[in-house]
Design a protein around this motif. Structure first.
Motif, mmCIF file in Angstrom:
data_model
loop_
_atom_site.group_PDB
_atom_site.id
_atom_site.type_symbol
_atom_site.label_atom_id
_atom_site.label_comp_id
_atom_site.label_asym_id
_atom_site.label_seq_id
_atom_site.Cartn_x
_atom_site.Cartn_y
_atom_site.Cartn_z
ATOM 1 N N ARG A 164 32.697 80.533 75.763
ATOM 2 C CA ARG A 164 32.672 80.328 77.210
ATOM 3 C C ARG A 164 31.280 80.049 77.757
ATOM 4 O O ARG A 164 31.127 79.471 78.831
ATOM 5 C CB ARG A 164 33.287 81.540 77.922
ATOM 6 N N SER A 165 30.242 80.403 77.030
ATOM 7 C CA SER A 165 28.883 80.186 77.539
ATOM 8 C C SER A 165 28.594 78.708 77.809
ATOM 9 O O SER A 165 27.790 78.378 78.688
ATOM 10 C CB SER A 165 27.838 80.771 76.586
ATOM 11 N N GLY A 166 29.265 77.802 77.093
ATOM 12 C CA GLY A 166 29.105 76.371 77.367
ATOM 13 C C GLY A 166 29.602 76.010 78.753
ATOM 14 O O GLY A 166 28.941 75.277 79.499
ATOM 15 N N LEU A 167 30.768 76.539 79.128
ATOM 16 C CA LEU A 167 31.288 76.316 80.481
ATOM 17 C C LEU A 167 30.389 76.984 81.519
ATOM 18 O O LEU A 167 30.139 76.419 82.586
ATOM 19 C CB LEU A 167 32.710 76.879 80.610
ATOM 20 N N GLU A 168 29.931 78.182 81.211
ATOM 21 C CA GLU A 168 29.050 78.888 82.145
ATOM 22 C C GLU A 168 27.772 78.098 82.394
ATOM 23 O O GLU A 168 27.284 78.030 83.527
ATOM 24 C CB GLU A 168 28.733 80.284 81.610
ATOM 25 N N ASP A 169 27.240 77.478 81.352
ATOM 26 C CA ASP A 169 26.041 76.658 81.496
ATOM 27 C C ASP A 169 26.312 75.446 82.382
ATOM 28 O O ASP A 169 25.504 75.099 83.235
ATOM 29 C CB ASP A 169 25.536 76.197 80.129
ATOM 30 N N ARG A 170 27.467 74.793 82.189
ATOM 31 C CA ARG A 170 27.818 73.639 83.026
ATOM 32 C C ARG A 170 27.930 74.051 84.493
ATOM 33 O O ARG A 170 27.449 73.357 85.380
ATOM 34 C CB ARG A 170 29.137 73.008 82.570
ATOM 35 N N VAL A 171 28.575 75.198 84.756
ATOM 36 C CA VAL A 171 28.711 75.683 86.132
ATOM 37 C C VAL A 171 27.330 75.991 86.715
ATOM 38 O O VAL A 171 27.040 75.643 87.859
ATOM 39 C CB VAL A 171 29.639 76.920 86.188
ATOM 40 N N PHE A 172 26.459 76.604 85.931
ATOM 41 C CA PHE A 172 25.093 76.879 86.391
ATOM 42 C C PHE A 172 24.402 75.577 86.798
ATOM 43 O O PHE A 172 23.769 75.492 87.853
ATOM 44 C CB PHE A 172 24.301 77.588 85.283
ATOM 45 N N ARG A 173 24.528 74.552 85.980
ATOM 46 C CA ARG A 173 23.897 73.260 86.282
ATOM 47 C C ARG A 173 24.469 72.634 87.556
ATOM 48 O O ARG A 173 23.741 72.031 88.338
ATOM 49 C CB ARG A 173 24.038 72.302 85.105
ATOM 50 N N LEU A 174 25.783 72.771 87.738
ATOM 51 C CA LEU A 174 26.402 72.245 88.963
ATOM 52 C C LEU A 174 25.872 72.975 90.193
ATOM 53 O O LEU A 174 25.536 72.359 91.205
ATOM 54 C CB LEU A 174 27.926 72.394 88.903
ATOM 55 N N ARG A 175 25.810 74.294 90.099
ATOM 56 C CA ARG A 175 25.389 75.109 91.253
ATOM 57 C C ARG A 175 23.920 74.917 91.609
ATOM 58 O O ARG A 175 23.550 75.032 92.770
ATOM 59 C CB ARG A 175 25.646 76.585 90.957
#
Length: 163
Positions: free
Chosen positions: A65-76
């Motif tokens: 899940r850390s890959g998705l979390e990283d993508r969300v961080f980049r979006l935010r």
């Protein structure tokens, strides 16, 4: 198949789609188990796609899940220039099929289509998806999401929120 289980799985998938459309990233991420695998393979030929993400190319591959979390961080944080602004999306789910797995999880197969609009241009992605779901306290967590993108001639950005 227990009709109540079928209904519960369908409602879970609809909720996941609605959370993504609403860009409610915290609630969306909670649907994924910490160790969940997310794989969107590339096609090798017209009817063959990459089976092993460590041996072939993938559009998206997150080992947990850390890959998705990283993508969300980049979006935010605005660190994803290609995703600024985020498109407006409508995720649609169809033909949901649920089967038990030997490990106690469920295997869920479905069709999907995502309509999206960005910079005034509307397009769509569609395909097939296979989830592995683990029941947790009357709900589910995604332990694996394997997506086949059927219209893989990509004219724009492709990210997890399109799938």
């Amino acid at each position: 198949m227990n009709p109540n289980l079928q209904y519960a799985v369908e409602q879970f998938l609809y909720r996941k789609a609605a959370l993504c459309d609403a860009q409610d990233w915290d609630a969306y991420l909670e649907l994924f188990d910490a160790g969940s695998v997310f794989h969107l393979p590339q096609w090798v030929s017209e009817h063959e796609y990459v089976q092993d993400p460590t041996q072939g190319l993938s559009y998206i591959y997150y080992a947990d899940r850390s890959g998705l979390e990283d993508r969300v961080f980049r979006l935010r944080t605005g660190k994803s220039a290609a995703s600024t602004p985020l498109p407006r999306t409508l995720h649609q789910i169809s033909n949901v099929r649920v089967a038990p797995r030997d490990d106690g999880q469920l295997e869920v197969r479905a069709g999907w289509q995502t309509l999206y609009t960005r910079h005034g241009v509307s397009e769509q992605f569609h395909g097939q998806v296979t989830y592995h779901l683990r029941e947790v306290g009357g709900d589910f967590r995604i332990t694996r999401k394997h997506v086949l993108l059927l219209n893989d001639t990509i004219n724009s950005v492709l990210d997890f929120y399109h799938l």
